[in-house]
Design an enzyme around this catalytic site. Structure first.
Site, mmCIF file in Angstrom:
data_model
loop_
_atom_site.group_PDB
_atom_site.id
_atom_site.type_symbol
_atom_site.label_atom_id
_atom_site.label_comp_id
_atom_site.label_asym_id
_atom_site.label_seq_id
_atom_site.Cartn_x
_atom_site.Cartn_y
_atom_site.Cartn_z
ATOM 1 N N ALA A 130 0.854 -1.196 0.000
ATOM 2 C CA ALA A 130 0.000 0.000 0.000
ATOM 3 C C ALA A 130 0.888 1.243 0.000
ATOM 4 O O ALA A 130 1.231 1.780 1.051
ATOM 5 C CB ALA A 130 -0.928 -0.003 1.215
ATOM 6 N N GLY A 131 1.302 1.647 -1.216
ATOM 7 C CA GLY A 131 2.128 2.850 -1.370
ATOM 8 C C GLY A 131 1.237 3.990 -1.834
ATOM 9 O O GLY A 131 0.667 4.724 -1.022
ATOM 10 N N GLY A 342 30.481 17.689 -16.308
ATOM 11 C CA GLY A 342 31.064 16.693 -17.211
ATOM 12 C C GLY A 342 31.515 15.446 -16.461
ATOM 13 O O GLY A 342 30.870 15.022 -15.499
ATOM 14 N N GLY A 343 32.652 14.873 -16.907
ATOM 15 C CA GLY A 343 33.154 13.629 -16.296
ATOM 16 C C GLY A 343 33.358 13.768 -14.799
ATOM 17 O O GLY A 343 33.093 12.832 -14.027
ATOM 18 N N GLU A 366 6.043 10.999 -0.285
ATOM 19 C CA GLU A 366 4.875 11.839 0.049
ATOM 20 C C GLU A 366 3.928 11.979 -1.156
ATOM 21 O O GLU A 366 3.330 13.027 -1.398
ATOM 22 C CB GLU A 366 5.310 13.178 0.631
ATOM 23 C CG GLU A 366 5.898 12.944 2.018
ATOM 24 C CD GLU A 366 6.149 14.184 2.823
ATOM 25 O OE1 GLU A 366 5.323 15.108 2.769
ATOM 26 O OE2 GLU A 366 7.162 14.209 3.538
ATOM 27 N N GLY A 367 3.809 10.847 -1.867
ATOM 28 C CA GLY A 367 2.933 10.797 -3.035
ATOM 29 C C GLY A 367 3.741 11.000 -4.303
ATOM 30 O O GLY A 367 4.348 12.062 -4.471
ATOM 31 N N GLN A 370 3.026 11.338 -10.087
ATOM 32 C CA GLN A 370 1.842 10.908 -10.843
ATOM 33 C C GLN A 370 0.601 11.037 -9.951
ATOM 34 O O GLN A 370 -0.460 11.473 -10.404
ATOM 35 C CB GLN A 370 2.016 9.453 -11.326
ATOM 36 C CG GLN A 370 3.015 9.280 -12.463
ATOM 37 C CD GLN A 370 4.468 9.559 -12.064
ATOM 38 O OE1 GLN A 370 4.869 9.376 -10.917
ATOM 39 N NE2 GLN A 370 5.257 10.016 -13.014
HETATM 40 N N1 CAA Z 1 -8.048 16.173 3.176
HETATM 41 C C1 CAA Z 1 -9.052 15.616 3.890
HETATM 42 N N2 CAA Z 1 -9.741 14.546 3.471
HETATM 43 C C2 CAA Z 1 -9.407 14.007 2.291
HETATM 44 C C3 CAA Z 1 -8.379 14.537 1.491
HETATM 45 C C4 CAA Z 1 -7.693 15.670 1.971
HETATM 46 N N3 CAA Z 1 -6.698 16.225 1.268
HETATM 47 N N4 CAA Z 1 -8.258 13.797 0.377
HETATM 48 C C5 CAA Z 1 -9.186 12.855 0.456
HETATM 49 N N5 CAA Z 1 -9.871 12.977 1.609
HETATM 50 C C6 CAA Z 1 -11.007 12.162 2.077
HETATM 51 C C7 CAA Z 1 -12.084 12.187 1.026
HETATM 52 O O1 CAA Z 1 -12.946 13.283 1.212
HETATM 53 C C8 CAA Z 1 -12.797 10.872 1.268
HETATM 54 O O2 CAA Z 1 -13.668 11.019 2.379
HETATM 55 P P1 CAA Z 1 -15.125 10.282 2.406
HETATM 56 O O3 CAA Z 1 -14.817 8.806 2.415
HETATM 57 O O4 CAA Z 1 -15.725 10.786 3.655
HETATM 58 O O5 CAA Z 1 -15.810 10.714 1.149
HETATM 59 C C9 CAA Z 1 -11.670 9.951 1.690
HETATM 60 O O6 CAA Z 1 -10.619 10.797 2.175
HETATM 61 C C10 CAA Z 1 -11.165 9.083 0.565
HETATM 62 O O7 CAA Z 1 -10.722 9.956 -0.469
HETATM 63 P P2 CAA Z 1 -10.408 9.456 -1.938
HETATM 64 O O8 CAA Z 1 -11.591 8.715 -2.471
HETATM 65 O O9 CAA Z 1 -9.895 10.609 -2.730
HETATM 66 O O10 CAA Z 1 -9.245 8.403 -1.659
HETATM 67 P P3 CAA Z 1 -8.410 7.486 -2.650
HETATM 68 O O11 CAA Z 1 -8.283 6.156 -2.043
HETATM 69 O O12 CAA Z 1 -8.916 7.627 -4.043
HETATM 70 O O13 CAA Z 1 -6.921 8.107 -2.523
HETATM 71 C C11 CAA Z 1 -5.056 9.468 -3.037
HETATM 72 C C12 CAA Z 1 -6.584 9.346 -2.772
HETATM 73 C C13 CAA Z 1 -4.912 10.922 -3.380
HETATM 74 C C14 CAA Z 1 -4.576 8.615 -4.183
HETATM 75 C C15 CAA Z 1 -4.298 9.116 -1.734
HETATM 76 O O14 CAA Z 1 -4.382 7.736 -1.450
HETATM 77 C C16 CAA Z 1 -2.859 9.527 -1.789
HETATM 78 O O15 CAA Z 1 -2.538 10.688 -1.552
HETATM 79 N N6 CAA Z 1 -1.946 8.554 -2.063
HETATM 80 C C17 CAA Z 1 -0.529 8.788 -1.954
HETATM 81 C C18 CAA Z 1 -0.062 8.330 -0.609
HETATM 82 C C19 CAA Z 1 1.121 9.088 -0.138
HETATM 83 O O16 CAA Z 1 1.280 10.278 -0.414
HETATM 84 N N7 CAA Z 1 1.974 8.446 0.635
HETATM 85 C C20 CAA Z 1 3.094 9.093 1.193
HETATM 86 C C21 CAA Z 1 3.658 8.299 2.291
HETATM 87 S S1 CAA Z 1 4.520 9.287 3.399
HETATM 88 C C22 CAA Z 1 6.112 9.385 2.865
HETATM 89 O O17 CAA Z 1 6.446 9.091 1.755
HETATM 90 C C23 CAA Z 1 6.961 10.010 3.857
HETATM 91 C C24 CAA Z 1 8.414 9.889 3.798
HETATM 92 O O18 CAA Z 1 8.991 8.846 3.779
HETATM 93 C C25 CAA Z 1 9.181 11.119 3.889
#
Ligand code: CAA
Length: 417
Positions: A130-131, A342-343, A366-367, A370
């Site tokens: 789950a990324g 360069g090199g 952090e996402g 894409q």
């Molecule tokens: N703020 C508040 N609520 C939000 C929101 C936001 N920005 N975005 C979505 N929601 C809520 C929605 O309103 C929805 O609520 P309801 O169920 O009440 O309607 C719920 O969350 C689900 O929203 P989505 O249907 O949009 O969710 P999704 O499963 O389609 O996912 C996504 C959306 C944007 C793809 C999200 O999963 C995402 O951002 N994925 C990327 C994950 C990520 O960034 N991971 C980073 C890990 S941390 C890291 O990398 C740190 C490090 O090492 C430095």
């Protein structure tokens, strides 16, 4: 629409960070990159200079200087070392779930310790399976008496092992769709919590990225963020909206730092009897790099200002725009800076290849970029009705022509008669 607001206080923290970056961070960057070890002296410098309280509200022991100030600090640190930029920024990422979703008691309990540097904090959201699909997580927490019992694993926890506090997102209600996930705070030393695999990385090598494992790990229910189950996904998404301008600032700092090295080197390196900086081909590269850095800077400060001014309608979109744009610029500019060297640029004797290695992850964590563009597009589509009036200006002839095609009007080869 808010523009860019940089307060005197934010400028103050930028100057403090600049001093720390030049006096402590830059001289140690190569050593800690090679050894893949966290620089204790840098952590001490954050504490001595009050940098860990920049984004934390005043009522919880911080400076309450806001997200523009946070971004300026991250930019300055990353300009000298990308790993240091994220090592610092991840404390903001880890604390945002408490700021966004914590109860008063939880904020008063944990935030002051982070602000004064006594404890560092990390953020556990991603898992092996789950990324990008963060909601697809499997790590579970079950209520048992007055405790939550956590079982599962988290992946890519930055600052793992260095941090003492972890905000951990878990499944508390597997059957629910919208209230499946909750955030829990887990403290170092809790039985059943352990730092497992420490990753060997391409870049940001001075900051640890680890797997965190939970085996019947029991935390009191008082550690449930917000005091109610099911709020975790919203807390996590709200956190990322606040934190993504910081990753953008990391990209910006890396790009700025690489550009500065490229210009300095181009002034010094002589080929064909002249220095590189006097050659049109190199000037063209440097000019494009500088322009993109400046464009990224505008977007990063704009996104951070949207947070500070409470422009809720724009934050999600601007955070994603700044993150994806500035980190793509970072990758392009650092790669071109290596090209200017360069090199020599490819060799570890020179500081520039590290910028390119450190930049790559900013397009991923952090996402991924894409996912940022998916977020931006969702915002556009959500607001598309604002432009409904433009339908009056879009000719409908093509639709009419298509709609007027009937089976009878086609010849035997399906061509419109
Ligand atoms: N703020 C508040 N609520 C939000 C929101 C936001 N920005 N975005 C979505 N929601 C809520 C929605 O309103 C929805 O609520 P309801 O169920 O009440 O309607 C719920 O969350 C689900 O929203 P989505 O249907 O949009 O969710 P999704 O499963 O389609 O996912 C996504 C959306 C944007 C793809 C999200 O999963 C995402 O951002 N994925 C990327 C994950 C990520 O960034 N991971 C980073 C890990 S941390 C890291 O990398 C740190 C490090 O090492 C430095």
């Amino acid at each position: 629409m808010t523009g860019i607001i940089i307060t005197d206080e934010a400028r103050h923290w930028q100057q403090v960070a600049h001093k720390v970056a030049e006096e402590v961070v830059r001289p140690l960057a190569a050593k800690h990159d090679a050894a893949q070890e966290y620089p204790a002296a840098v952590r001490q410098a954050y504490i001595d200079n009050g940098l860990l309280g920049v984004w934390i509200p005043k009522e919880y022991g911080g400076h309450g200087a806001g997200i523009v100030a946070l971004c300026l600090v991250i930019e300055e640190l990353s300009r000298a070392c990308g790993a240091t930029g994220v090592a610092y920024a991840v404390n903001a990422l880890g604390s945002f779930p408490i700021i966004v979703g914590g109860t008063e008691e939880q904020k008063s309990r944990w935030l002051p310790q982070i602000a004064n540097g006594e404890k560092m904090i990390a953020f556990c959201l991603s898992e092996k399976f789950a990324g990008s699909d963060a909601a697809g997580m499997r790590c579970q927490a079950r209520l048992d008496g007055d405790d939550y019992v956590i079982n599962g694993e988290k992946k890519w926890t930055t600052n793992g092992g260095v941090a003492s506090i972890y905000t951990v997102f878990t499944v508390t209600d597997p059957k629910s769709k919208s209230r499946r996930i909750s955030g829990l705070v887990v403290e170092e030393g809790t039985p059943g919590f352990k730092i497992a695999k420490v990753e060997d990385k391409m870049g940001i090598r001075a900051v640890p990225v680890v797997e965190t494992h939970f085996e019947d790990c029991r935390v009191p229910k008082e550690n449930l963020l917000g005091g109610k189950p099911g709020l975790g996904f919203k807390h996590a998404m709200g956190t990322l909206d606040l934190a993504r301008p910081g990753v953008a600032a990391q990209g910006l700092g890396l790009a700025q730092g690489a550009l500065e090295y490229a210009v300095t080197y181009a002034m010094r390196r002589k080929q064909f009897g002249q220095n590189l900086a006097s050659m049109g081909v190199i000037q063209d590269m440097l000019a494009l790099m500088a322009t993109k850095v400046e464009a990224a800077r505008g977007l990063v400060y704009r996104a951070a200002t949207a947070v500070d001014t409470g422009d809720k309608a724009s934050v999600n979109r601007l955070a994603a725009m700044s993150k994806s744009f500035a980190t793509d610029v970072a990758m392009e500019v650092t790669t071109n800076a290596v090209q200017v060297f360069g090199g020599y640029g490819y060799m570890k004797d020179y500081p520039i290849e590290k910028y390119m290695r450190d930049a790559k992850i900013t397009q991923i964590y952090e996402g991924t970029n894409q996912i940022q563009r998916l977020v931006i597009a969702r915002n556009l589509i959500k607001e598309a009705s604002k432009f409904d009036y433009l339908n009056n200006y879009i000719p409908t002839e093509s639709y009419n022509a298509y709609n007027s095609v009937t089976e009878e009007s086609l010849d035997s080869e399906g061509v419109s008669a």
